[in-house]
Structure formats: structure tokens, C-alpha cells
Write an enzyme that holds these catalytic residues in place. Structure first.
Site, mmCIF file in Angstrom:
data_model
loop_
_atom_site.group_PDB
_atom_site.id
_atom_site.type_symbol
_atom_site.label_atom_id
_atom_site.label_comp_id
_atom_site.label_asym_id
_atom_site.label_seq_id
_atom_site.Cartn_x
_atom_site.Cartn_y
_atom_site.Cartn_z
ATOM 1 N N CYS A 96 63.576 -40.926 18.144
ATOM 2 C CA CYS A 96 62.421 -40.024 18.289
ATOM 3 C C CYS A 96 62.748 -38.838 19.202
ATOM 4 O O CYS A 96 63.595 -38.022 18.859
ATOM 5 C CB CYS A 96 61.185 -40.801 18.744
ATOM 6 S SG CYS A 96 59.673 -39.854 18.428
ATOM 7 N N HIS A 202 60.563 -45.064 14.872
ATOM 8 C CA HIS A 202 60.674 -45.994 16.001
ATOM 9 C C HIS A 202 61.109 -47.377 15.540
ATOM 10 O O HIS A 202 60.292 -48.304 15.475
ATOM 11 C CB HIS A 202 59.327 -46.082 16.747
ATOM 12 C CG HIS A 202 59.045 -44.902 17.615
ATOM 13 N ND1 HIS A 202 59.557 -44.770 18.889
ATOM 14 C CD2 HIS A 202 58.345 -43.768 17.375
ATOM 15 C CE1 HIS A 202 59.165 -43.619 19.414
ATOM 16 N NE2 HIS A 202 58.427 -42.993 18.511
ATOM 17 N N GLU A 204 62.580 -49.592 17.147
ATOM 18 C CA GLU A 204 62.470 -50.612 18.211
ATOM 19 C C GLU A 204 61.149 -51.372 18.146
ATOM 20 O O GLU A 204 61.045 -52.486 18.669
ATOM 21 C CB GLU A 204 62.648 -49.954 19.587
ATOM 22 C CG GLU A 204 61.422 -49.243 20.162
ATOM 23 C CD GLU A 204 61.157 -47.868 19.520
ATOM 24 O OE1 GLU A 204 61.912 -47.470 18.603
ATOM 25 O OE2 GLU A 204 60.192 -47.199 19.946
#
Ligand code: MN
Length: 227
Positions: A96, A202, A204
Site C-alpha cells: 500500500c 493489503h 496482510e
């Protein structure tokens, strides 16, 4: 266990968990204690995380009305971190804002505001962290493709999306490896033996279900060769 240096950001939990589950040892850096060069000296890889906008003066532009600065000092610290990591041939994974600051650090520019600057833009600012917001078209043969090929539908994956900026001019030597259907750049990478990958979504946030675990595993594997 490979040590992964992470610059501080407001919400680190999912990044730390993703690194640990892929077999890495995440180390949170502190601006006031570790210079970027010192941090690089102790690390086997660098993870760049999400956050606010990069100061557009760093790529020669005036701020758009929507500009929201990052934490004080973060731009300068991360730009030096990126340059030191490249100099040291360290594996880099950027997410990001991390992708945006990496691109600026290495000579690229950003689209400052997707909704007002990209014709026919999809919704890229979808706040729910697990909502699949749009497709990414993955370039066949890229590192991103190699890592994700067992999870792709053809050359497509679905991603979450929490950004209003994007890479515009790609840093010299880097290539686009993922694109949204509206043309917004969603992944860039530097070809070659050193692991250098940046994604605009994202991954994660998906550590529980593992949709993007191959990205973290590939990164940790590369870092492990240096530890
Ligand atoms: Mn997006």
C-alpha cells in the site's frame, strides 16, 4: 530465522502476524533509535507498510486537495530505508503506502487522487479490511505470477483495496506486474534475482485464511538466504 525490519506504522498487528506465520522474525524500527543504515545492517529483509500520503513535493508536485500527510518524519525515514535496502541488495516487500513511498524513493511518481484523476475508476477506497473490492490482472511470467499462480483464476486475483493514490510513473528499472481493470497500477516489481515486490492492496489482512500467504513465504524465503 530471517529478521525482517519494519518501519513503525499505526496498525502493525496483521503485518507482524503475516511475517511470523511465513517463518520470519519481525523487528519494529524506531525513528529515534535506529538510523535506516543501522536497521539495514541488522536485517535480512525490509517490509514497508500502509499509511498516509507521501509528500508530493518529493516527486515535484503540489499537493492535491485530498492530501493527508503521514506521521512526521516517516517519508524521509522510509525513503532512506528503501535506498539503503536497494544498495545492500536486501529483499523488499512493500504494501500500500509502502509501494508508493518505494516508487517515489526510486524516482517514480504517484497519481495523487484516483477518484478525481482516473476516468472510470473503480472504488479503491473500501474500508472493510476483508472486502474483496476489485480484480487484479497479474502479468504472466512476473514474480507476482510465479508466487500466486496456484491461487489465481487464470491470471486474475481478487483483492481488498484501501487507497486513494496509486503509482503513476513507475520507477526506472521497475515493471508493472498487476493492474486493476480501470488501469490503476496494483503491483510493481524489479526483475532479477533479488526479491523486490510491491502491491497496492493489503495481503496482510488475510493471514487467517492464507489467500496471499505465498507472497509472505516468498519474501521470507528470499530473506532466509541472507540470514
Ligand atoms: Mn485498489
Amino acid at each position: 530465522m530471517p529478521t525482517i525490519a519494519i518501519a513503525p506504522c499505526r496498525a502493525l498487528a496483521d503485518y507482524l502476524e503475516s511475517i511470523r506465520r511465513a517463518g520470519g522474525d519481525p523487528i519494529e524500527l524506531h525513528y529515534d533509535q535506529d538510523t535506516p543504515a543501522q536497521a539495514i545492517g541488522r536485517a535480512d529483509g525490509v517490509l514497508l507498510t500502509g499509511g498516509g500520503d507521501v509528500d508530493p513535493s518529493l516527486y515535484g508536485e503540489k499537493p492535491h486537495a485530498t492530501f493527508q500527510a503521514s506521521e512526521t518524519g516517516r517519508d524521509a525515514y522510509e525513503i532512506e530505508l528503501v535506498r539503503e535496502a536497494v544498495k545492500a541488495d536486501l529483499p523488499i516487500f512493500a504494501i500500500c503506502r509502502g509501494m508508493q513511498v518505494l516508487n517515489v524513493a526510486l524516482g517514480g511518481t504517484l497519481v495523487q487522487d484516483i477518484p478525481s484523476m482516473v476516468n472510470g475508476a473503480l472504488h479503491h477506497a473500501v474500508p472493510e479490511s476483508h472486502a474483496l473490492a476489485h480484480e487484479v490482472w497479474v502479468a504472466n511470467g512476473s514474480r507476482l505470477y510465479q508466487l500466486m499462480k496456484d491461487k489465481l483464476d487464470g491470471e486474475i486475483c481478487q483483492v481488498n483495496s484501501r487507497h486513494h493514490q496509486a503509482v503513476n510513473q513507475v520507477a526506472p528499472g521497475w515493471e508493472v506486474s498487476g493492474t486493476a481493470p480501470d488501469g490503476v497500477v496494483e503491483a510493481i516489481e524489479s526483475p532479477g534475482d533479488v526479491f523486490r515486490l510491491a502491491v497496492q492492496w493489503h495481503p496482510e489482512n488475510f493471514w487467517r485464511t492464507g489467500e496471499f500467504r505465498p507472497l509472505f513465504e516468498g519474501f521470507i524465503e528470499a530473506a532466509g538466504k541472507r540470514s
